[in-house]
Structures are given as structure tokens and as C-alpha cells.
Scaffold this active site. Structure first.
Site, PDB file in Angstrom:
ATOM      1  N   HIS A  69       0.816  -1.217   0.000  1.00  0.00           N
ATOM      2  CA  HIS A  69       0.000   0.000   0.000  1.00  0.00           C
ATOM      3  C   HIS A  69       0.852   1.271   0.000  1.00  0.00           C
ATOM      4  CE1 HIS A  69       0.469  -0.226   4.506  1.00  0.00           C
ATOM      5  NE2 HIS A  69       0.555   1.087   4.341  1.00  0.00           N
TER       6      HIS A  69
ATOM      7  N   ASP B 257      -0.100  -7.567   1.238  1.00  0.00           N
ATOM      8  CA  ASP B 257       0.423  -6.220   1.482  1.00  0.00           C
ATOM      9  C   ASP B 257       1.950  -6.209   1.525  1.00  0.00           C
ATOM     10  OD1 ASP B 257       0.156  -3.508   1.759  1.00  0.00           O
ATOM     11  OD2 ASP B 257      -0.059  -3.557   3.927  1.00  0.00           O
TER      12      ASP B 257
ATOM     13  N   GLY C 216       3.593   6.336   7.873  1.00  0.00           N
ATOM     14  CA  GLY C 216       4.994   6.487   7.511  1.00  0.00           C
ATOM     15  C   GLY C 216       5.851   5.352   8.023  1.00  0.00           C
ATOM     16  N   ASN C 217       5.380   4.650   9.079  1.00  0.00           N
ATOM     17  CA  ASN C 217       6.071   3.459   9.571  1.00  0.00           C
ATOM     18  C   ASN C 217       5.799   2.248   8.683  1.00  0.00           C
ATOM     19  OD1 ASN C 217       5.793   4.843  12.644  1.00  0.00           O
ATOM     20  ND2 ASN C 217       7.644   3.653  12.247  1.00  0.00           N
ATOM     21  N   SER C 218       4.790   2.345   7.828  1.00  0.00           N
ATOM     22  CA  SER C 218       4.413   1.199   6.993  1.00  0.00           C
ATOM     23  C   SER C 218       5.605   0.723   6.168  1.00  0.00           C
ATOM     24  CB  SER C 218       3.267   1.580   6.067  1.00  0.00           C
ATOM     25  OG  SER C 218       2.107   1.872   6.799  1.00  0.00           O
TER      26      SER C 218
ATOM     27  N   LEU D 136      -5.326 -27.298   3.722  1.00  0.00           N
ATOM     28  CA  LEU D 136      -5.686 -28.644   4.165  1.00  0.00           C
ATOM     29  C   LEU D 136      -7.176 -28.898   4.071  1.00  0.00           C
ATOM     30  CD1 LEU D 136      -3.435 -28.937   7.361  1.00  0.00           C
ATOM     31  CD2 LEU D 136      -2.907 -29.611   5.010  1.00  0.00           C
ATOM     32  N   GLY D 137      -7.972 -27.888   4.337  1.00  0.00           N
ATOM     33  CA  GLY D 137      -9.415 -28.078   4.344  1.00  0.00           C
ATOM     34  C   GLY D 137      -9.874 -28.875   5.543  1.00  0.00           C
ATOM     35  N   VAL D 138      -9.154 -28.730   6.656  1.00  0.00           N
ATOM     36  CA  VAL D 138      -9.437 -29.517   7.857  1.00  0.00           C
ATOM     37  C   VAL D 138      -9.510 -28.577   9.051  1.00  0.00           C
ATOM     38  CG1 VAL D 138      -8.643 -31.374   9.380  1.00  0.00           C
ATOM     39  CG2 VAL D 138      -8.234 -31.515   6.916  1.00  0.00           C
TER      40      VAL D 138
END
Length: 461
Positions: free
Chosen positions: A207, A241, A315-317, A374-376
Site C-alpha cells: 500500500h 500487502d 509512515g512506519n508502513s 488442508l481443508g481440515v
């Protein structure tokens, strides 16, 4: 003369006697109406300092009516002014009340657009928001070829001494850079990045450069002199991101990345970045690790993040979150905010252990590959089996995904995953990060008193 005039003014009738002959008779003239002005005698001027007489004859009143006293209008003006002031005060109070409580009486049910205090059960998803929002704005920064040999790597902190905050700052600050994104003729965004290779690969948030046409990076040398580099984009992913930039430089100060999976709640944490722009560059804040593997929803995307109370601001991003050994263990990305509450110390960073795979995929392919699932659904509490081994109970399965296709059933206990014993869901997730779609993974389960070995083919969501 004056006495005759006064007598004349006080008479109501005038009697004239006409004597032309001996048979003279009296003729009485009465004043039935006021005399015209031309027949009225002039009014004598009143002596200076004396008030006019209270009672005067009708013709004198007509000739010179008494001066009317001027009415004092200051009271009316004061009343009108006070009324307007009170009205303005009431209007201002009304506007404030509607803004705070909506169109409702105190204690009444709040409107749907109410911005005033609400009980927790009525908070909606807009009550709290993030300082940095995920953006899908097109990035048109010139690209850098993918497929390079550089890869991000993590280093264990085992047997290392903890550093002082001053040592941490001196060690990491040279690697924390300022990222300037240019949109339409001028810089439209300011963020932070981290150098992770000496030949100029830089990691930041997606971003930070969203919607930008070009990008520059400021790197501060050992003598405090800034060098500006034009940056190209290697790859980025909006949902995660993350973005990888490349500048043409050599022998740049690269940061060391640690293993975020080794963190514990309460560990010291430090952040270095450019809060609120370039004026406060290379600001260091400190705190601790508040939570690990915190799932938060950001614009409909669930992100697993590190929570910290080290101060983060715009600004820290893209800047580093650092452990007590001077290693980067996260990329600062968002901060929780609210227009209704005072919120402090709720910052979040992308864990280095998760970013490792994503960064290397961005370098190699310019985008992220499909992630295996995994779907678990697994119970977080391990169960001790009859032979003393630990197993994780399968609670539910998603049809047509990896676990279902492998033959797992509800009530099974997963004992080993990819030939490694597992006693927590975190251990399963750590193993899954190293897998790709299509990989064949052995799974040892316990079912109805016996062990079974299944083969799971990793599938994409």
C-alpha cells in the site's frame, strides 16, 4: 398686551355688537370648528428654561403641537440581540448533539448512522478501522526482471546475547530506508522499507506504492548523508500487502531477519521508520510483543499478524519490527484506530516466518503462487492416545479439498504430518508453509484403535 392675549385665548365665545341704528341687536358668534391657520394668533415663545404649559387652546395645539418625547429604543435592540445570541447557541448545541448522538433522545435507541457511544454488542465493523488500508490501485512503477538469485533467509537467535536499545538502533537504522512514491507530478506517499540484500533488494508494504508511477528510495550513509536511488518493482501482492523493490546499488547495509515463530508474548520489540513523513525519519519506538499469530480482518482479507504496543504511525508502513537481538522479525503494516475511542499501542506487523515464502516467490515469479490448504478443522487441544502419543482431533472437513480427498474423517487423530510429529495447530501450519500445490504429504492418523497412513495431495483453495 399679554393679559389681553391670555384672556382672548381662554374665551370660548366672541360677542360682537353691531349698532348701525337704534334697533341694534346682539349677534353671537360661536367657534364650531378650529380656525384655519391663517386666522390663528401666533404662539408666544416660551421663556428659556420653562416648560410649555400643560393645557393649551386647540388652535395653539394645531399651530405648534407639543414636542413628543423620544422613545428609548436601546431596550428593544438589546432584547433582539440577546434573542439572536441565544438562538445561535441553541443551534450550535443542536448540531453538536445530532453529530454525537444522532436523531434520538438521550437513552433512546441509536439511529443506524449514530456516531455516539454505543454498547459493545452494537459495534459494527466501521467502529474501528486501520491506519493503512489495502489498496488495489494500479502500480505503474517500472518493473525489474524476476528470477534473480537473491533469496530472503531467516537466522535463528539461539545462543545470542540480547542487545541494548542503542545497539539495536545502530545496527538496524542503516538498513531502514525511506520509500517515496510519486503519483502525479509530486510525491504522493511516504513509507519505510528494509534492505535485505547488499545488491539493493528492498522489502516494503504494497500500500506504500499503490497508485504510484515511479518510486525513489533514500538511503542514509554512515556519515548521515542521504543518497537517492530510483527504484523499480520486482513484484507485489495486494492481499498480503508486500512489495519487493530493487535499486542499483552495491555493498548496501542489509538487515538480518530472524524467525518470528520463536517469539513469545512479552518479548521486547522495537520499530524504526518515518512516522508522519520525512521530517521525523529514522524514529525508533519501543514496546513488547502483545500477541502472536493474531488473525485480523482488513478490508475483507484475513491476515495473520504480530501484535505490538510499539508506537506505529503513518509512515512506519513497510518498516522493520525488531527483536531484542537486532533481527527483523516483522514488517510493520497497520495500526488500529477509532473516531470514537482513544486507542494506543495496537500496531500489527507481518511475521517474518510468513513473509519468507512470499518474498522469495515475488523475487522468482513477480507474484504469489496459489497457497495450499488442508481443508481440515483441527481441535487445538491435543489428546493423549492409549500408547502415550499425542494426536489432534479432526473436527470437520471441507469437501473436495486436501484432507477430504486423502480420506480423513471426523473423529480421526492426526499424529504425524509430513513425517513430523505434531501436537499443536501451529506446528501443522509451520509445516504447511513449506509445501506447494501438488506436493504429496504423508499423514499418520489414529482411528478406532489403530494407526493408518494416508497420502495427502496438497490442493489450492
Amino acid at each position: 398686551m399679554d393679559e389681553n392675549r391670555l384672556e382672548f385665548e381662554q374665551q370660548q365665545e366672541i360677542v360682537l355688537t353691531y349698532r348701525p341704528a337704534p334697533q341694534a341687536r346682539e349677534v353671537v358668534l360661536r367657534c364650531e370648528r378650529e380656525l384655519p391657520p391663517c386666522m390663528r394668533p401666533p404662539e408666544p415663545p416660551a421663556p428659556a428654561g420653562l416648560a410649555a404649559p400643560a393645557s393649551r387652546s386647540p388652535w395653539l395645539q394645531e399651530i405648534a403641537p407639543p414636542e413628543k418625547a423620544k422613545k428609548n429604543r436601546w431596550g428593544v435592540r438589546l432584547f433582539v440581540g440577546a434573542s439572536l445570541l441565544i438562538g445561535l447557541i441553541c443551534l450550535g448545541v443542536g448540531i453538536w448533539y445530532v453529530d454525537q448522538y444522532g436523531w434520538t433522545a438521550p437513552g433512546g435507541a441509536p439511529d443506524s448512522d449514530d456516531h455516539g457511544p454505543r454498547p459493545p454488542e452494537e459495534y459494527d465493523e466501521d467502529y474501528y478501522h486501520w491506519d493503512s488500508e489495502l489498496s488495489d490501485e494500479a502500480i505503474t512503477i517500472p518493473s525489474y526482471p524476476t528470477g534473480g538469485d537473491v533469496r530472503l533467509s531467516l537466522t535463528s537467535s539461539a545462543d545470542r546475547p540480547a542487545l541494548t536499545p542503542q545497539e539495536i538502533y545502530d545496527r538496524v537504522t542503516p538498513s531502514a530506508v525511506t520509500v517515496l512514491g510519486r503519483q502525479t507530478g509530486s510525491y504522493g506517499s511516504v513509507g519505510t522499507g528494509v534492505i535485505f540484500s547488499s545488491d539493493g533488494y528492498i522489502l516494503t508494504n504494497c500500500h506504500v506504492i499503490a497508485g504510484c508511477r515511479s518510486c525513489s528510495v533514500l538511503i542514509t550513509g554512515s556519515y548521515g548523508v542521504d543518497a537517492e536511488y530510483d527504484a523499480r518493482v520486482v513484484g507485489y501482492d495486494v492481499e498480503m500487502d508486500l512489495a519487493v523493490l530493487k535499486v542499483e546499488g552495491q555493498d548496501l547495509p542489509a538487515a538480518e531477519f530472524g524467525i518470528s515463530d520463536d517469539l513469545r508474548v512479552g518479548d521486547p520489540a522495537y520499530a524504526i521508520g518515518n512516522p508522519l513523513g520525512i521530517e521525523l525519519r529514522n524514529t525508533m519506538t519501543s514496546g513488547s510483543i502483545s500477541a502472536i499469530n493474531r488473525d485480523v480482518d482488513v478490508d475483507g482479507v484475513t491476515m495473520t499478524l504480530i501484535q505490538t504496543d510499539a508506537a506505529l504511525n503513518s509512515g512506519n508502513s513497510g518498516g522493520p519490527l525488531i527483536n531484542q537481538y537486532g533481527q527483523v522479525i516483522g514488517i510493520n503494516t497497520i495500526k488500529m484506530m477509532s473516531e470514537y475511542d482513544t486507542i494506543e499501542g495496537l500496531g500489527f506487523a507481518i511475521p517474518s516466518s510468513l513473509a519468507l515464502r512470499w518474498v522469495n516467490e515475488l523475487i522468482e515469479f513477480g507474484e504469489l503462487l496459489p497457497q495450499p490448504v488442508l481443508g481440515v478443522t483441527i481441535n487445538r487441544i491435543p489428546v493423549t492416545l492409549p500408547d502415550g502419543a499425542l494426536g489432534l482431533r479432526v473436527e470437520s472437513l471441507t469437501p473436495n479439498l486436501s484432507g477430504y480427498a486423502a480420506g480423513l474423517q471426523e473423529g480421526d487423530y492426526i499424529v504425524m504430518f509430513n513425517n513430523q510429529p505434531v501436537a499443536s495447530t501451529e506446528e501443522v501450519l509451520v509445516i504447511r508453509r513449506s509445501l506447494y500445490v501438488g506436493d504429496q504429504v504423508p499423514v499418520l492418523i489414529y482411528r478406532e484403535g489403530e494407526y493408518l497412513e494416508l497420502m495427502m495431495t496438497m490442493m489450492a483453495e
